[in-house]
Each structure stands twice: as structure tokens, then as C-alpha cells.
Design a protein around this motif. Structure first.
Motif, PDB file in Angstrom:
ATOM      1  N   SER A   1       0.817  -1.213   0.000  1.00  0.00           N
ATOM      2  CA  SER A   1       0.000   0.000   0.000  1.00  0.00           C
ATOM      3  C   SER A   1       0.853   1.266   0.000  1.00  0.00           C
ATOM      4  CB  SER A   1      -0.922   0.009   1.231  1.00  0.00           C
ATOM      5  OG  SER A   1      -1.604   1.232   1.338  1.00  0.00           O
ATOM      6  N   ARG A   2       0.389   2.268  -0.718  1.00  0.00           N
ATOM      7  CA  ARG A   2       1.074   3.564  -0.733  1.00  0.00           C
ATOM      8  C   ARG A   2       0.599   4.450   0.418  1.00  0.00           C
ATOM      9  NH1 ARG A   2       4.058   5.017  -4.792  1.00  0.00           N
ATOM     10  NH2 ARG A   2       3.660   7.224  -4.364  1.00  0.00           N
ATOM     11  N   SER A   3      -0.202   3.876   1.309  1.00  0.00           N
ATOM     12  CA  SER A   3      -0.691   4.647   2.449  1.00  0.00           C
ATOM     13  C   SER A   3      -0.290   3.995   3.768  1.00  0.00           C
ATOM     14  CB  SER A   3      -2.221   4.768   2.388  1.00  0.00           C
ATOM     15  OG  SER A   3      -2.827   3.490   2.443  1.00  0.00           O
ATOM     16  N   SER A   4       0.869   3.294   3.764  1.00  0.00           N
ATOM     17  CA  SER A   4       1.317   2.623   4.990  1.00  0.00           C
ATOM     18  C   SER A   4       2.820   2.792   5.183  1.00  0.00           C
ATOM     19  CB  SER A   4       0.963   1.126   4.949  1.00  0.00           C
ATOM     20  OG  SER A   4       1.703   0.474   3.941  1.00  0.00           O
ATOM     21  N   TRP A   5       3.234   2.728   6.459  1.00  0.00           N
ATOM     22  CA  TRP A   5       4.631   2.760   6.869  1.00  0.00           C
ATOM     23  C   TRP A   5       4.787   1.601   7.842  1.00  0.00           C
ATOM     24  CZ3 TRP A   5       1.429   6.650   5.927  1.00  0.00           C
ATOM     25  CH2 TRP A   5       1.851   7.707   5.114  1.00  0.00           C
ATOM     26  N   CYS A   6       5.540   0.562   7.464  1.00  0.00           N
ATOM     27  CA  CYS A   6       5.558  -0.632   8.299  1.00  0.00           C
ATOM     28  C   CYS A   6       6.903  -1.349   8.236  1.00  0.00           C
ATOM     29  CB  CYS A   6       4.432  -1.587   7.906  1.00  0.00           C
ATOM     30  SG  CYS A   6       4.381  -1.968   6.140  1.00  0.00           S
ATOM     31  N   LEU A   7       7.078  -2.242   9.205  1.00  0.00           N
ATOM     32  CA  LEU A   7       8.293  -3.052   9.325  1.00  0.00           C
ATOM     33  C   LEU A   7       7.890  -4.519   9.164  1.00  0.00           C
ATOM     34  CD1 LEU A   7      11.301  -2.358  10.026  1.00  0.00           C
ATOM     35  CD2 LEU A   7      10.769  -3.070  12.366  1.00  0.00           C
TER      36      LEU A   7
ATOM     37  N   ASN B   1      13.827 -14.456   8.525  1.00  0.00           N
ATOM     38  CA  ASN B   1      14.927 -13.945   9.352  1.00  0.00           C
ATOM     39  C   ASN B   1      15.549 -12.666   8.789  1.00  0.00           C
ATOM     40  OD1 ASN B   1      14.738 -15.982  11.295  1.00  0.00           O
ATOM     41  ND2 ASN B   1      16.017 -17.361  10.073  1.00  0.00           N
ATOM     42  N   LEU B   2      14.764 -11.915   8.046  1.00  0.00           N
ATOM     43  CA  LEU B   2      15.243 -10.642   7.501  1.00  0.00           C
ATOM     44  C   LEU B   2      14.245  -9.545   7.842  1.00  0.00           C
ATOM     45  CD1 LEU B   2      16.443 -11.730   3.929  1.00  0.00           C
ATOM     46  CD2 LEU B   2      17.877 -11.161   5.891  1.00  0.00           C
ATOM     47  N   LEU B   3      14.771  -8.360   8.116  1.00  0.00           N
ATOM     48  CA  LEU B   3      13.941  -7.189   8.374  1.00  0.00           C
ATOM     49  C   LEU B   3      13.904  -6.306   7.137  1.00  0.00           C
ATOM     50  CD1 LEU B   3      14.811  -5.903  11.971  1.00  0.00           C
ATOM     51  CD2 LEU B   3      12.569  -6.582  11.131  1.00  0.00           C
ATOM     52  N   THR B   4      12.703  -5.828   6.804  1.00  0.00           N
ATOM     53  CA  THR B   4      12.548  -4.913   5.676  1.00  0.00           C
ATOM     54  C   THR B   4      11.586  -3.808   6.074  1.00  0.00           C
ATOM     55  OG1 THR B   4      12.819  -6.763   4.143  1.00  0.00           O
ATOM     56  CG2 THR B   4      11.964  -4.701   3.236  1.00  0.00           C
ATOM     57  N   ALA B   5      11.966  -2.577   5.758  1.00  0.00           N
ATOM     58  CA  ALA B   5      11.086  -1.434   6.009  1.00  0.00           C
ATOM     59  C   ALA B   5      10.344  -1.091   4.721  1.00  0.00           C
ATOM     60  CB  ALA B   5      11.886  -0.235   6.489  1.00  0.00           C
ATOM     61  N   PHE B   6       9.034  -0.869   4.835  1.00  0.00           N
ATOM     62  CA  PHE B   6       8.213  -0.495   3.682  1.00  0.00           C
ATOM     63  C   PHE B   6       7.605   0.882   3.934  1.00  0.00           C
ATOM     64  CE2 PHE B   6       8.383  -5.068   3.294  1.00  0.00           C
ATOM     65  CZ  PHE B   6       8.473  -5.276   1.923  1.00  0.00           C
TER      66      PHE B   6
ATOM     67  N   GLN C   1       5.330   3.512   2.072  1.00  0.00           N
ATOM     68  CA  GLN C   1       4.442   3.782   0.940  1.00  0.00           C
ATOM     69  C   GLN C   1       4.784   2.881  -0.244  1.00  0.00           C
ATOM     70  OE1 GLN C   1       5.195   8.150   1.057  1.00  0.00           O
ATOM     71  NE2 GLN C   1       2.956   8.313   1.214  1.00  0.00           N
ATOM     72  N   SER C   2       4.900   1.593   0.041  1.00  0.00           N
ATOM     73  CA  SER C   2       5.147   0.481  -0.891  1.00  0.00           C
ATOM     74  C   SER C   2       6.606   0.375  -1.341  1.00  0.00           C
ATOM     75  CB  SER C   2       4.244   0.561  -2.121  1.00  0.00           C
ATOM     76  OG  SER C   2       4.675   1.568  -3.033  1.00  0.00           O
ATOM     77  N   HIS C   3       7.485   1.302  -0.952  1.00  0.00           N
ATOM     78  CA  HIS C   3       8.908   1.225  -1.301  1.00  0.00           C
ATOM     79  C   HIS C   3       9.655   0.462  -0.201  1.00  0.00           C
ATOM     80  CE1 HIS C   3       8.251   3.918  -4.634  1.00  0.00           C
ATOM     81  NE2 HIS C   3       7.714   4.829  -3.820  1.00  0.00           N
ATOM     82  N   SER C   4      10.403  -0.580  -0.579  1.00  0.00           N
ATOM     83  CA  SER C   4      11.082  -1.422   0.403  1.00  0.00           C
ATOM     84  C   SER C   4      12.512  -0.955   0.648  1.00  0.00           C
ATOM     85  CB  SER C   4      11.094  -2.884  -0.066  1.00  0.00           C
ATOM     86  OG  SER C   4      11.823  -3.011  -1.276  1.00  0.00           O
ATOM     87  N   VAL C   5      12.945  -1.104   1.914  1.00  0.00           N
ATOM     88  CA  VAL C   5      14.313  -0.774   2.305  1.00  0.00           C
ATOM     89  C   VAL C   5      14.831  -1.939   3.145  1.00  0.00           C
ATOM     90  CG1 VAL C   5      15.817   0.835   3.519  1.00  0.00           C
ATOM     91  CG2 VAL C   5      13.769   1.680   2.346  1.00  0.00           C
ATOM     92  N   PRO C   6      15.671  -2.843   2.562  1.00  0.00           N
ATOM     93  CA  PRO C   6      16.234  -3.944   3.360  1.00  0.00           C
ATOM     94  C   PRO C   6      17.123  -3.385   4.474  1.00  0.00           C
ATOM     95  CG  PRO C   6      16.493  -4.327   0.998  1.00  0.00           C
ATOM     96  CD  PRO C   6      16.077  -2.903   1.156  1.00  0.00           C
TER      97      PRO C   6
ATOM     98  N   TYR D   1      14.809   1.109  13.275  1.00  0.00           N
ATOM     99  CA  TYR D   1      14.604   1.933  12.077  1.00  0.00           C
ATOM    100  C   TYR D   1      13.663   3.076  12.408  1.00  0.00           C
ATOM    101  CZ  TYR D   1      13.951   3.177   7.160  1.00  0.00           C
ATOM    102  OH  TYR D   1      13.929   3.847   5.968  1.00  0.00           O
ATOM    103  N   THR D   2      13.838   4.207  11.696  1.00  0.00           N
ATOM    104  CA  THR D   2      12.962   5.372  11.872  1.00  0.00           C
ATOM    105  C   THR D   2      12.499   5.867  10.512  1.00  0.00           C
ATOM    106  OG1 THR D   2      13.937   6.104  13.959  1.00  0.00           O
ATOM    107  CG2 THR D   2      12.829   7.776  12.643  1.00  0.00           C
TER     108      THR D   2
END
Length: 506
Positions: free
Chosen positions: A418-424, A429-434, A436-441, A477-478
Motif C-alpha cells: 500500500s502507498r498509504s502505509s509505513w511498516c516493518l 529472518n530478515l527485516l525490511t522497512a516499507f 508507501q510500498s517502497h522497500s528498504v532492506p 529503524y525510523t
């Protein structure tokens, strides 16, 4: 560091940190020239990857870029010891020039006064030598003037000290009035906020009273409906028996009276009237009817009561949660209307578990249908909030979202898409930050079962911290999220497992 200006405060209020509003403690200077307490900068920058000046927003490279302000340290120490502001200012500063000129002028005035006194004494001695004859009042006038001059000289020192004290008092007064203004503003804010809280709590308590009164009236009415028919039947039978007894007694008395009648004609006439009535009364049955119990029928009353109890619990729970939200603006509970049918919510709505059997939830346009997701009942649009979540038994996604813009079915309903969410997300066994649908390993791959989530509308940041029983709290993460709408806390269970669950603590 050439852009850092020389510290030259004119008022005591300029010796206070703009963050904590107290006298500087360990003052340090940023590359932009602004000065703050070292501790205040550390507190504001906790968990942040990039740092910026609170006043001008100029970015700097963390603690490495700050420099201890020795000049401000010296000024603060002097002010604490003497109550005066003393600083090493630039010799070319106009205020310093003015201060030097004033000091020179004061010194010159004292010299002129001393010289005038000496000249006056010399003139007096010369006139006495030349035989000048003064009137009897002249020696008194001269002595008075001399005494007055001496008095003024004696007052010069104390007056100078008093003038310095007046200056210090003025500075103190400026500080005190500044504190008073801030305290009054804070008082108004607190009073307004407390008045709103009291008003809202009062309304909710009135709703509880109304709900209790309504419940009491419904139960009372149900009991009356159960007891009323039996009571009416018994009352009717008592009334009938009473009337029959009355008629029999009256007939018996008339018959007994007629037996004493000696007049044949009168006896015959009365008997013709009384005899049919006696026959009718003797024909009425006086047997007891079957006993009717005037009590509640449990088979009929208990289901009615249970329905009323369920409605009471539901309405009372809503009001109680609203009351908790009033007292705790960060209160969070999960929304049953949004939960996927395979998710089961606890009674307090703070724990979500997986169920292989779909729950018979009522139809709702807010319910997720493709992914094991659920949102919070509460939305947040201001202030600072902190929550802790305990996650176990399944990979997960957790964060915040705009509820109205998040689809409820299909791929667009997934939090990470979703482009309307900020989530982890924790998966494989891997963490990814999303964002607005853009992922950041993320490089950090070790997380415990417990996370702390901090949402600040003041700093526009959403931060995640890992809480470990061994290593304590560490920053994960922030997000720098400029949220423009109210957001809901959002959770997704990535796989169905009998032990999968999440619990949130406000």
C-alpha cells in the motif's frame, strides 16, 4: 567553525537553552552558530540517523560536529557566582565602546568634583587672608555647602553599587517575567485540556448511568411480564370466591329471617323471590381449582435476560474503552470489524491469535478478506505515542496506515504493497522497512519477540526499537513520515500457525 559568532548576551534570558528553557548546562555550539545544552541535543537526536538544528533546521553530523562553547561556559559560571553577565566581547563592539566611554566619563566627573572642592577651599583661605568680612550667616552657609559636598561624595559609592544592583534586578525581572509568561501559557493549556477531559469523561459517565438505568428498566419490565399474568389469575379467583361467599351469606340470612315470619301472605311472597336465588347459589360450584404458580418461567425469561446482558456488555465495553482513551490518548485496541475471519480477538481486544476455523463475524465493508490483517479501533493525528507489541509464532508486518486509503481485498490490501502505509516486516529472518510500498532492506537481522513503537507528530517520525531481555532497547529503524491524515496501527500475520499471536500494550 568560522561562522560561529562571538557570544555576547545582553539579557539573562539569552543564557537559557531554547530546548529546556533552563540555564545552559554543558553548552555546545552547532556549525550554524546556535547554542544548546549538550544533553538536550543528545535527547532530541536519540535514535536518529540524521541531525538538524531545532531552530534553523541546518543539518549536522551528530556529536562529532558539536563544539563546547568555552565562552558561554565562562559566562554561565560568572552569572551563577555573581548574578551578573560578564563576557569577553569584541573591542570593536559599539556597546563595549559605550561602556568604556561611560566609565571614563564617570571617572572624569569624580575628578571634576574633587578639583572643584579643592578650588573652593583655596578661595575661602584667600578671602580670609585679604581681610574679607563675611556676615554672620556666611560661615554657616559655607560649612553647609562643604558638608553637602562631603555627603554627596560619600553617597557616590553606594549609589554606584545600587545602580548596578538595579541593573541586575532588571535582568532578573526580565527572566522572572519570561518564566511567568511561559507558566501562564502552560496554565492556560493545562486548564483547557483538563476542562475538555473532564467534559468528555462526564459525558461518558452519564452514558453509563443512562445505560444502567435503561438496563434496569428493561429487566424490571421483563420480570413484570413474567409475574403479571399469574398474579392477575390469582386475584381474579380470589375476587370470584369472595363474591360467592358474600352472596351465600346474604341468602342464608334472608332465609333465616324468613323462617321467623308468622304472616302467611308475607312468607309466601318473600319465598317466591328468595327461592330462585337460593337454587342458583346452590348450583354454583365451590370446588378449589388447580393451583397456579405466579413466578418467573426460566425457560422464557433467561434467554431474554441473556440478550439484554450481551447488549449491556457490548455497549458498556464501548463506553469503557472510550473512557480509557480519554484518560490515555495512546490507548490501542484491535477493531473486530476489520479482522480477517481467521483472526480471533481477545475479550479486551488487545491480543490477536490465529484460528484454522473461520469466525462467524458479521459482514463489514472494513473487514480484510485476503490477508490475515487487522487495524486498531483508535486513530491518531497529534501528539506523541508509545506502544509495545509482543509478536510470536509467525512472521509479521506491523506499522501504521491511512485506513480510508487501504483496500480490503486483493493485492492492494497488503500492508507492504500500500502507498498509504509505513511498516516493518520480519520474514525469513530478515527485516525490511516499507514506506508507501517502497522497500528498504535492513542490515540488522536480529529481533526479539518484543518491539517498541514510537509515533511523534511533532518530529514527524515513526521509530521502531527492539527490546531484548539481555541487550535492552536498541534502535531498529525510523521513518521520516509527514503524516497528513489520522493513522491507525496495523498488523499482518504472515502465516497461519496455531501459536501465532500478537499482543499490544499501551
Amino acid at each position: 567553525m568560522s561562522n560561529i559568532s562571538t557570544v555576547n548576551p545582553k539579557k539573562a534570558s539569552e543564557l537559557t537553552c531554547p530546548i529546556c528553557l533552563q540555564l545552559f548546562s554543558e553548552p555546545v555550539s552547532l556549525p550554524c552558530g546556535h547554542i544548546y545544552c549538550f544533553g538536550c541535543l543528545q535527547t532530541m537526536g536519540e535514535g536518529l540517523d540524521q541531525h538538524s538544528c531545532p531552530e534553523c533546521q541546518a543539518e549536522y553530523q551528530g556529536d562529532k560536529a558539536v563544539v563546547k562553547s568555552l565562552e558561554m561556559c565562562s559566562i554561565i559560571e560568572t552569572y551563577k557566582a555573581t548574578g551578573k553577565i560578564v563576557c569577553d566581547a569584541n573591542p570593536n563592539d559599539e556597546s563595549v565602546k559605550h561602556s568604556h566611554v561611560t566609565e571614563e566619563s564617570n571617572a572624569k566627573d569624580h575628578q571634576d568634583i574633587d578639583k572643584a572642592g579643592e578650588n573652593q577651599e583655596e578661595r575661602a583661605d584667600s578671602e580670609a587672608k585679604d581681610g574679607f568680612q563675611m556676615s554672620t550667616e556666611q560661615p554657616f552657609s559655607f560649612d553647609q555647602e562643604k558638608s553637602s559636598h562631603k555627603g554627596k561624595m560619600e553617597m557616590a559609592g553606594p549609589k554606584f553599587k545600587l545602580a548596578s544592583q538595579v541593573t541586575d534586578l532588571n535582568l532578573k525581572l526580565e527572566m522572572a517575567e519570561g518564566v511567568l509568561r511561559r507558566e501562564k501559557e502552560w496554565e492556560r493549556e493545562v486548564t483547557t485540556a483538563n476542562a475538555k477531559l473532564r467534559e468528555k469523561a462526564s459525558r461518558l459517565l452519564e452514558q453509563i448511568q443512562d445505560l444502567s438505568q435503561s438496563y434496569s428498566e428493561q429487566v424490571t419490565q421483563m420480570i413484570e411480564e413474567e409475574l403479571g399474568p399469574g398474579e392477575a389469575s390469582i386475584c381474579s379467583r380470589v375476587s370470584e370466591a369472595t363474591e360467592l361467599s358474600k352472596q351465600l351469606r346474604q341468602a342464608m340470612l334472608r332465609a333465616e329471617s324468613l323462617l321467623t315470619e308468622d304472616d302467611v301472605c308475607a312468607f309466601s311472597n318473600e319465598l317466591q323471590t328468595l327461592q330462585p336465588h337460593i337454587v342458583e347459589l346452590l348450583g354454583k360450584p365451590v370446588e378449589e381449582e388447580d393451583f397456579v404458580e405466579a413466578k418467573v418461567n426460566p425457560a422464557r425469561a433467561c434467554p431474554k435476560l441473556e440478550n439484554m446482558n450481551a447488549e449491556l456488555r457490548e455497549r458498556l465495553g464501548e463506553i469503557q474503552r472510550s473512557l480509557r482513551n480519554t484518560l490515555n490518548p495512546s490507548e490501542v485496541t484491535f477493531d473486530p470489524d476489520t479482522a480477517h475471519p481467521n483472526l480471533v480477538l481477545s475479550e479486551d481486544l488487545k491480543t490477536v491469535t490465529f484460528s484454522a476455523v473461520k469466525q462467524p463475524y458479521p459482514s463489514s465493508p472494513l473487514r480484510f478478506t485476503n490477508f490475515f490483517q487487522v487495524l486498531s479501533i483508535q486513530s491518531f493525528f497529534e501528539g506523541d505515542h508509545t506502544w509495545e507489541v509482543e509478536l510470536e509464532g509467525s512472521p509479521w508486518i506491523i506499522g501504521v496506515c491511512y485506513s480510508g486509503k487501504l483496500a480490503r481485498s486483493g493485492l492492494p490490501s497488503a500492508l507492504e504493497s500500500s502507498r498509504s502505509s509505513w511498516c516493518l516486516m520480519w520474514f525469513n529472518n530478515l527485516l525490511t522497512a516499507f514506506e508507501q510500498s517502497h522497500s528498504v532492506p535492513l542490515k540488522r537481522t536480529t529481533v526479539s519477540r518484543r518491539l517498541e513503537i514510537k509515533l511523534s507528530f511533532k518530529t514527524h517520525r515513526l521509530s521502531f526499537y527492539n527490546i531484548s531481555p539481555t541487550s535492552g532497547k536498541t534502535h531498529v529503524y525510523t521513518f521520516k513520515a509527514n503524516l497528513t491524515e489520522p493513522v491507525h496501527l496495523a498488523y499482518r500475520m504472515m502465516s497461519g500457525h496455531p501459536k501465532a499471536r500478537v499482543t499490544i500494550y499501551s
